[in-house]
Design a protein around this motif. Structure first.
Motif, PDB file in Angstrom:
ATOM      1  N   MET A   1       0.846  -1.199   0.000  1.00 20.33           N
ATOM      2  CA  MET A   1       0.000   0.000   0.000  1.00 20.33           C
ATOM      3  C   MET A   1       0.881   1.248   0.000  1.00 20.33           C
ATOM      4  SD  MET A   1      -3.316  -0.963   2.386  1.00 20.33           S
ATOM      5  CE  MET A   1      -2.396  -1.195   3.909  1.00 20.33           C
ATOM      6  N   LEU A   2       0.307   2.345  -0.464  1.00 18.53           N
ATOM      7  CA  LEU A   2       1.030   3.605  -0.606  1.00 18.53           C
ATOM      8  C   LEU A   2       0.528   4.618   0.409  1.00 18.53           C
ATOM      9  CD1 LEU A   2       2.923   5.564  -2.235  1.00 18.53           C
ATOM     10  CD2 LEU A   2       0.896   6.076  -3.643  1.00 18.53           C
ATOM     11  N   LEU A   3       1.458   5.216   1.153  1.00 17.84           N
ATOM     12  CA  LEU A   3       1.143   6.309   2.072  1.00 17.84           C
ATOM     13  C   LEU A   3       1.488   7.615   1.382  1.00 17.84           C
ATOM     14  CD1 LEU A   3       0.442   7.583   4.850  1.00 17.84           C
ATOM     15  CD2 LEU A   3       2.809   7.096   5.548  1.00 17.84           C
ATOM     16  N   VAL A   4       0.499   8.517   1.258  1.00 20.07           N
ATOM     17  CA  VAL A   4       0.729   9.839   0.661  1.00 20.07           C
ATOM     18  C   VAL A   4       0.574  10.880   1.763  1.00 20.07           C
ATOM     19  CG1 VAL A   4      -0.036   9.098  -1.624  1.00 20.07           C
ATOM     20  CG2 VAL A   4      -1.703  10.080  -0.062  1.00 20.07           C
ATOM     21  N   ILE A   5       1.495  11.856   1.787  1.00 22.41           N
ATOM     22  CA  ILE A   5       1.507  12.870   2.836  1.00 22.41           C
ATOM     23  C   ILE A   5       1.642  14.243   2.191  1.00 22.41           C
ATOM     24  CG2 ILE A   5       2.634  13.702   4.929  1.00 22.41           C
ATOM     25  CD1 ILE A   5       3.857  10.906   5.275  1.00 22.41           C
ATOM     26  N   ASP A   6       0.688  15.115   2.462  1.00 26.28           N
ATOM     27  CA  ASP A   6       0.738  16.488   1.974  1.00 26.28           C
ATOM     28  C   ASP A   6       0.886  17.426   3.165  1.00 26.28           C
ATOM     29  OD1 ASP A   6       0.429  18.752   0.173  1.00 26.28           O
ATOM     30  OD2 ASP A   6      -1.562  18.984   1.066  1.00 26.28           O
TER      31      ASP A   6
END
Length: 260
Positions: A1-6
């Motif tokens: 799974m991919l963790l995206v952080i803005d």
């Protein structure tokens, strides 16, 4: 799974993708003083509370407009996730030609939003991001980022009224029942909500006019914390896309994964 952080000036928004599907998202306050360990424990607590295993995260991508956290968060992901993240910046493949005088000046969030908006809605498209600052970005039919506009956001405008005047109170940012306020609080709320709505429409009109386009041909997408509240009072915004930035991070991740 991919963790995206803005990472924004006010909030950090993060989400987890299983393939192309966003299965989890949360928002926390941006704290420039927090250490990588403090952020690591915070992510660990969120994941444990929501039954997400850190070990299931395969990759991470980060965009940030806060320079002081550009080391902190990558250090956190390496220590707590054992992953070196992709960080939006020079050398990262976005798939978008940035027609700015100095492309390095364009905020990572603006590029990420532009990539997502063009991918999802085509061009020409205007993206309005309601954040600490309001940003307007124009992407043409060919998918080129041509530039935009930056204005103070509604929160800092409300804060400035409170801090720079002797008698005006701090108010909740919410839509009043009528434009003509009957007391100081509703008068300020009216000025904030309807004033910003008017400004948003005017700037969009000027951008479309400058590009010799018709309103029917230009998609206008809004995102950010106050997008639903303000967009409802505008004439030009056609879609509110709450997850636009997260989608942009996923898209850029996939482009770099393929290119590698």
């Amino acid at each position: 799974m991919l963790l995206v952080i803005d990472v924004g000036n006010t909030n950090i928004v993060f989400g987890v993708y299983d393939g192309k599907k966003l299965i989890y998202d949360r928002r926390i306050a941006t704290d420039k003083e927090k250490t990588s360990d403090e952020y690591g424990m915070l992510f660990d607590q969120f994941f444990k509370h929501d039954n997400i295993e850190i070990e299931d995260i395969d990759d991470i991508i980060i965009s940030s407009v806060v320079p002081t956290l550009m080391h902190t968060l990558p250090a956190m992901t390496q220590r707590y996730f054992n992953i070196v993240p992709i960080v939006i910046g020079p050398g990262v493949k976005t798939g978008m030609n940035i027609k700015y005088d100095n492309p390095r000046e364009v905020g990572a969030d603006r590029i990420v939003n532009a990539v997502a908006a063009y991918e999802k809605y085509g061009g020409p498209v205007i993206i309005v991001d309601f954040g600490t600052a309001n940003t307007f970005c124009y992407v043409n039919k060919e998918g080129e980022y041509l530039g935009g506009v930056i204005t103070p956001g509604i929160s800092i405008s409300a804060e400035a009224l409170f801090l720079r005047t002797a008698k005006l109170p701090k108010v909740e940012i919410t839509k009043p029942e009528k434009v003509i306020g009957k007391n100081t609080i509703t008068s300020i709320q009216s000025g904030l909500i309807y004033g910003f709505a008017g400004m948003i429409d005017y700037i969009i009109d000027k951008m479309i006019e400058e590009m010799n386009q018709s309103k029917e041909d230009v998609m206008v997408v809004a995102t950010g914390g106050f997008s639903n509240l303000i967009s409802a009072e505008t004439k030009n915004i056609k879609v509110v896309d709450k997850y636009l930035t997260l989608e942009g991070l996923r898209i850029i991740y996939e482009r770099n994964k393929v290119s590698n």
